[in-house]
Design an enzyme around this catalytic site. Structure first.
Site, PDB file in Angstrom:
ATOM      1  N   ASP A 164      -8.733-115.735 116.431  1.00 43.92           N
ATOM      2  CA  ASP A 164      -9.504-116.638 115.856  1.00 43.92           C
ATOM      3  C   ASP A 164      -8.497-117.850 116.182  1.00 43.92           C
ATOM      4  O   ASP A 164      -7.275-117.810 116.501  1.00 43.92           O
ATOM      5  CB  ASP A 164      -9.780-116.660 114.313  1.00 43.92           C
ATOM      6  CG  ASP A 164     -10.324-118.076 113.900  1.00 43.92           C
ATOM      7  OD1 ASP A 164     -11.426-118.617 114.631  1.00 43.92           O
ATOM      8  OD2 ASP A 164      -9.764-118.480 112.830  1.00 43.92           O
ATOM      9  N   ASP A 191     -14.226-114.921 109.161  1.00 47.81           N
ATOM     10  CA  ASP A 191     -13.897-113.965 109.918  1.00 47.81           C
ATOM     11  C   ASP A 191     -13.760-112.384 109.366  1.00 47.81           C
ATOM     12  O   ASP A 191     -13.402-111.331 110.059  1.00 47.81           O
ATOM     13  CB  ASP A 191     -12.287-114.064 110.036  1.00 47.81           C
ATOM     14  CG  ASP A 191     -11.988-115.166 110.974  1.00 47.81           C
ATOM     15  OD1 ASP A 191     -12.893-115.411 111.952  1.00 47.81           O
ATOM     16  OD2 ASP A 191     -11.042-116.153 110.593  1.00 47.81           O
TER      17      ASP A 191
END
Length: 634
Positions: free
Chosen positions: A310, A506
């Site tokens: 990420d 996430d």
């Protein structure tokens, strides 16, 4: 002495075996040799029968282990009159189990330390009194007294003016840190020498330390696939050993030869060394600020080929920093920054802390507002030193300053606009900076065999491409929703795949990856819950350290398995020619067991890991990073 007595009671079978051996020596010196033979033989058969019961139970559950070799060796040595060898095989069998337990306790020391330090009690302030309650009874909003040297029972904010806290069990930072009124404090930290008050912001179950304890408990109960692989060797190794012993007996015509081979066919290393190595690897990871949820995770880390990241909070710091001040005519840079920082003291925007920090770094005084009001998703208005200050998005500032003009920004930058007393005062540019160790981490991962790097982010393509270019990442997907990230990870061909993230969004992709690693240093989020491993310190470099530990652990585990097999087979082949007497063979096997287990303990690691740099997770400024107002940009 007390410790020796405790060990003697814990490993009673070893203690009893040694006591039987000492009694036999006394009887032999007294001239009662026949009594020694009966004593050793009877005790050995009793232990064999006790072990056989457990072996049969395992077989009924479909698990064929190597205990059959030890039991057969005991019976064979007793049958041919090698009663001393029989007692040594018993000592080897019981001693091997004791060594396994002791080694596991040694390897799990760092993990167990978290469990044993979990805060149990809290002191709640009720009126003029203090009531002692269990930590589980604390509720959000409770005012708690934390006495000197006590552990903070829950997450909270500091109510006292200041505090010195030891956060080493949470962040890995060995130096005590200073916290001030309004700062966030984490459960598991140890208070200094002055009693302080905190206001609980989470229950015990939702607090940082208890979340870590839950992760540790889950990690400690696991069993790696490579350990089960060791179990698969049991049947072929048993068949080979019994066949070799039978051939040696048939060729020589001497049944003693059968016993001589089998006393060397009890490979405790095969049973013990691999589990010890994986528990040691998990312990080493915990000492380096990474909680690994199982030995199987270490095995996947060792063979990983792709790392997916990420962007925000993972490859970048997640806290935009001031990079430029563009003051309008008639205003100075320091004047604009001081006004913005003073107003942002009353904002919940993520950029507030950055502006306040930048002003403090320049030594600019922050003025208390006589009035302040925040407009959600737009900005904040405040009266600072008799001046009307407006900070926020361009459209919001334009409403209060008709002469406001947009400013140009580069990819990855955010603009915050400012008006003072109805005049446009300028704009401040902020950028989410790359982590200092991000590029080095990618290089290290490539050297460790993780050759493919991918970045998935919900940010705009221009920003994503800018960050990826700085890091040398060529595979980028921007504007991703959580479901998009899951689809991207599942489509990757080069597996196993590591996914590294930090936010609640996430969590799905961390669970979908072969190994999900959560950057959990800033709090126990849903990301930590769904991840396979959690990094407890705010350093992306620990991803590479986790891969390194996984590779080392698997290498040591496999080395231990094959050393046990090769050495045992070699000694059995020699014994098949009658070179090694049964008693000597039993002693040799005991030595081999000890050496192999000690070799497996290498997975715990050495002092080099202890010197790894660690950083303190900065506490957020009062009121900062709590809102969801988008950055004030064009």
């Amino acid at each position: 002495m007390a410790r020796l007595l405790k060990l003697a009671r814990r490993y009673w079978a070893v203690t009893l075996t040694i006591a039987i051996g000492c009694l036999g020596i006394v009887l032999a010196l007294a001239g009662a040799g026949s009594a020694v033979a009966w004593l050793f033989s009877g005790y050995a058969i009793a232990i064999a029968a006790w072990q056989a019961v457990g072996m049969v139970r395992d077989m009924l559950r479909g698990h064929w282990g190597l205990d059959v070799l030890a039991i057969t060796a005991i019976v064979a040595t007793v049958a041919v009159g090698e009663y001393i060898a029989a007692l040594l095989v018993v000592l080897m069998l019981t001693g091997g189990e004791a060594l396994e337990d002791y080694a596991n306790r040694r390897a799990k020391r760092e993990l167990d330390a978290l469990l044993t330090r979990a805060p149990q009690l809290a002191h709640r302030v009720e009126g003029d009194g203090i009531v002692e309650i269990h930590a589980d009874e604390v509720r959000v909003g409770d005012v708690l007294l934390v006495r000197p040297s006590e552990i903070l029972p829950v997450d909270g904010t500091l109510r006292s003016s200041s505090a010195t806290l030891d956060e080493s069990s949470i962040t890995g930072e060995s130096v005590p840190v200073e916290r001030h009124e309004g700062d966030a404090v984490l459960s598991g930290a140890v208070n200094g020498q002055v009693a302080v008050e905190i206001v609980a912001t989470a229950t015990a179950a939702e607090s940082q330390y208890q979340q870590i304890v839950a992760l540790v408990a889950e990690a400690a109960d696991s069993k790696a696939p490579v350990v089960r692989l060791a179990d698969r060797y049991a049947v072929p190794f048993t068949v080979f050993s019994l066949s070799l012993a039978a051939v040696a007996w048939w060729v020589s015509g001497d049944p003693v030869r059968f016993a001589e081979v089998l006393v060397l066919a009890t490979p405790c290393p095969l049973l013990i060394a691999a589990p010890v190595a994986f528990i040691g690897g998990m312990s080493r990871a915990a000492r380096n600020g990474v909680i690994v949820k199982g030995g199987g995770v270490l095995e996947l880390l060792a063979s990983a080929r792709t790392a997916v990241f990420d962007k925000t909070g993972t490859l970048t710091r997640g806290r935009p920093a001031l990079v430029a001040i563009r003051a309008a005519d008639g205003f100075g840079e320091d004047e604009v920054l001081a006004a913005v920082a003073s107003a942002e003291q009353y904002s919940s925007h993520v950029l507030a802390a950055s502006m306040i920090e930048a002003a403090r770094e320049r030594g600019l005084p922050l003025v208390e507002a006589t009035g302040a009001r925040e407009t959600a998703t737009n900005g904040v208005q405040a009266s600072i030193g008799g001046r009307a200050v407006v900070v926020g998005k361009f459209a919001f500032v334009l409403e209060h300053a008709p002469d406001a003009v947009r400013t140009s920004i580069a990819p990855g930058e955010l603009a915050v606009y400012v008006a003072i007393d109805g005049r446009f005062a300028g704009a401040l540019l902020a950028s989410d900076r790359l982590r200092d160790d991000a590029r080095e981490t990618l290089v290290r991962l490539d050297a460790l065999g993780v050759h493919h790097a991918v970045m998935l982010t919900g940010d705009a393509k221009a920003t994503a491409d800018h960050v990826a270019a700085e890091l040398g990442i060529t595979r980028v997907r921007a504007d991703c929703l959580p479901a998009d990230k899951v689809d991207e990870v599942r489509a990757i061909v080069e597996r196993p795949v590591i996914m590294v993230g930090d936010g609640v969004n996430d969590a799905p992709v961390l669970a979908a990856a072969d190994v999900g690693i959560a950057m959990g240093a800033r709090g126990a989020t849903a990301a930590s819950e769904s991840a396979s491993a959690v990094i407890l310190v705010d350093e992306i470099s620990r991803v590479a350290k986790a891969v390194e530990i996984g590779r080392d652990t698997v290498r040591i585990a496999l080395q231990s398995i094959w050393v046990g097999i090769v050495v045992s087979v070699g000694l059995m082949l020699i014994a098949a020619f009658g070179v090694i007497p049964a008693t000597v063979g039993a002693v040799l096997q005991e030595v081999v067991d000890l050496i192999t287990i000690l070799a497996a303990l290498r997975a715990i690691g050495g002092r080099l890991d202890d010197r790894a740099p660690r950083t303190v997770v900065p506490a957020p400024e009062p009121g900062a990073a709590l809102g969801t107002r988008p950055a004030g940009s064009s």
